[in-house]
Scaffold this motif. Structure first.
Motif, PDB file in Angstrom:
ATOM      1  N   GLU A 131       2.375   1.727  -3.276  1.00  0.00           N
ATOM      2  CA  GLU A 131       0.435   2.148  -4.550  1.00  0.00           C
ATOM      3  C   GLU A 131       0.915   3.604  -4.137  1.00  0.00           C
ATOM      4  OE1 GLU A 131      -0.337   1.246  -6.855  1.00  0.00           O
ATOM      5  OE2 GLU A 131      -0.119  -1.287  -6.627  1.00  0.00           O
ATOM      6  N   GLU A 132       0.747   4.162  -2.938  1.00  0.00           N
ATOM      7  CA  GLU A 132       0.377   5.204  -2.550  1.00  0.00           C
ATOM      8  C   GLU A 132       1.653   6.440  -2.868  1.00  0.00           C
ATOM      9  OE1 GLU A 132      -0.922   9.709  -0.626  1.00  0.00           O
ATOM     10  OE2 GLU A 132      -2.157   6.954  -1.481  1.00  0.00           O
TER      11      GLU A 132
ATOM     12  N   LYS B  72       3.562  18.588  -3.749  1.00  0.00           N
ATOM     13  CA  LYS B  72       3.443  17.074  -3.255  1.00  0.00           C
ATOM     14  C   LYS B  72       4.214  16.071  -2.888  1.00  0.00           C
ATOM     15  CE  LYS B  72      -1.184  16.372  -4.733  1.00  0.00           C
ATOM     16  NZ  LYS B  72      -1.956  15.464  -3.419  1.00  0.00           N
TER      17      LYS B  72
ATOM     18  N   LYS C 178       5.077  15.131   0.970  1.00  0.00           N
ATOM     19  CA  LYS C 178       4.104  13.977   0.882  1.00  0.00           C
ATOM     20  C   LYS C 178       5.248  12.739   0.433  1.00  0.00           C
ATOM     21  CE  LYS C 178      -0.294  14.883   1.241  1.00  0.00           C
ATOM     22  NZ  LYS C 178      -1.863  14.928   1.086  1.00  0.00           N
TER      23      LYS C 178
ATOM     24  N   LEU D 205       7.566   9.599   3.123  1.00  0.00           N
ATOM     25  CA  LEU D 205       7.016   8.108   2.506  1.00  0.00           C
ATOM     26  C   LEU D 205       8.832   7.263   1.584  1.00  0.00           C
ATOM     27  CD1 LEU D 205       5.002   6.089   2.042  1.00  0.00           C
ATOM     28  CD2 LEU D 205       3.943   7.218   0.096  1.00  0.00           C
TER      29      LEU D 205
ATOM     30  N   SER E 163       1.143  -1.053  -0.050  1.00  0.00           N
ATOM     31  CA  SER E 163       0.167  -0.286  -0.117  1.00  0.00           C
ATOM     32  C   SER E 163       0.891   1.329  -0.142  1.00  0.00           C
ATOM     33  CB  SER E 163      -0.948  -0.071   0.878  1.00  0.00           C
ATOM     34  OG  SER E 163       0.012   0.412   2.432  1.00  0.00           O
ATOM     35  N   LYS E 164       2.169   0.800   0.673  1.00  0.00           N
ATOM     36  CA  LYS E 164       2.739   2.523   0.752  1.00  0.00           C
ATOM     37  C   LYS E 164       3.561   2.860  -0.863  1.00  0.00           C
ATOM     38  CE  LYS E 164       3.851   2.517   5.300  1.00  0.00           C
ATOM     39  NZ  LYS E 164       4.893   2.408   6.531  1.00  0.00           N
TER      40      LYS E 164
ATOM     41  N   ARG F 262       1.217   6.365  -6.971  1.00  0.00           N
ATOM     42  CA  ARG F 262      -0.047   8.342  -7.386  1.00  0.00           C
ATOM     43  C   ARG F 262       0.301   9.154  -7.030  1.00  0.00           C
ATOM     44  NH1 ARG F 262      -2.891  10.659  -4.370  1.00  0.00           N
ATOM     45  NH2 ARG F 262      -2.718   9.936  -2.415  1.00  0.00           N
ATOM     46  N   LEU F 263       0.833   9.699  -5.628  1.00  0.00           N
ATOM     47  CA  LEU F 263       1.905  10.895  -5.432  1.00  0.00           C
ATOM     48  C   LEU F 263       2.496  10.788  -6.798  1.00  0.00           C
ATOM     49  CD1 LEU F 263       2.320  10.499  -1.282  1.00  0.00           C
ATOM     50  CD2 LEU F 263       0.557  11.821  -3.028  1.00  0.00           C
TER      51      LEU F 263
END
Length: 88
Positions: free
Chosen positions: A46-47, A69, A72, A76, A43-44, A50-51
């Motif tokens: 994928e995030e 962005k 973030k 991450l 999930s990280k 996406r970012l």
């Protein structure tokens, strides 16, 4: 990577290195990472993907660095690198 100082020549090259060259993008798309790696890690990743797609690639490097962005993306990406950093 630029052979002279071991730096990426562009944001696009860095994205390709992380997602394409490493096989992460292919693994995420096929869903195979979820069976081999924790759901949290998937999930990280994928995030992060996406970012990254929300940051324009064909602009001045300073615009990329200062893009909202990136506030973030940086922590991450650092969080995802932490386990690897401990190994080296």
């Amino acid at each position: 990577m630029d052979g002279k100082d071991n730096q990426m020549s562009s944001f696009t090259e860095a994205i390709c290195y992380v997602f394409d060259d490493s096989g992460v993008a292919r693994a995420l798309e096929s869903g195979c990472l979820q069976s081999d790696v924790s759901t949290v890690l998937c999930s990280k990743l994928e995030e992060l993907r996406r970012l990254i797609h929300e940051v324009p690639e064909n602009v001045n490097p300073n615009e990329i660095i200062e893009h909202p962005k990136m506030e973030k993306i940086r922590p991450l990406a650092a969080e995802l690198l932490d386990p690897f950093s401990a190994e080296f």
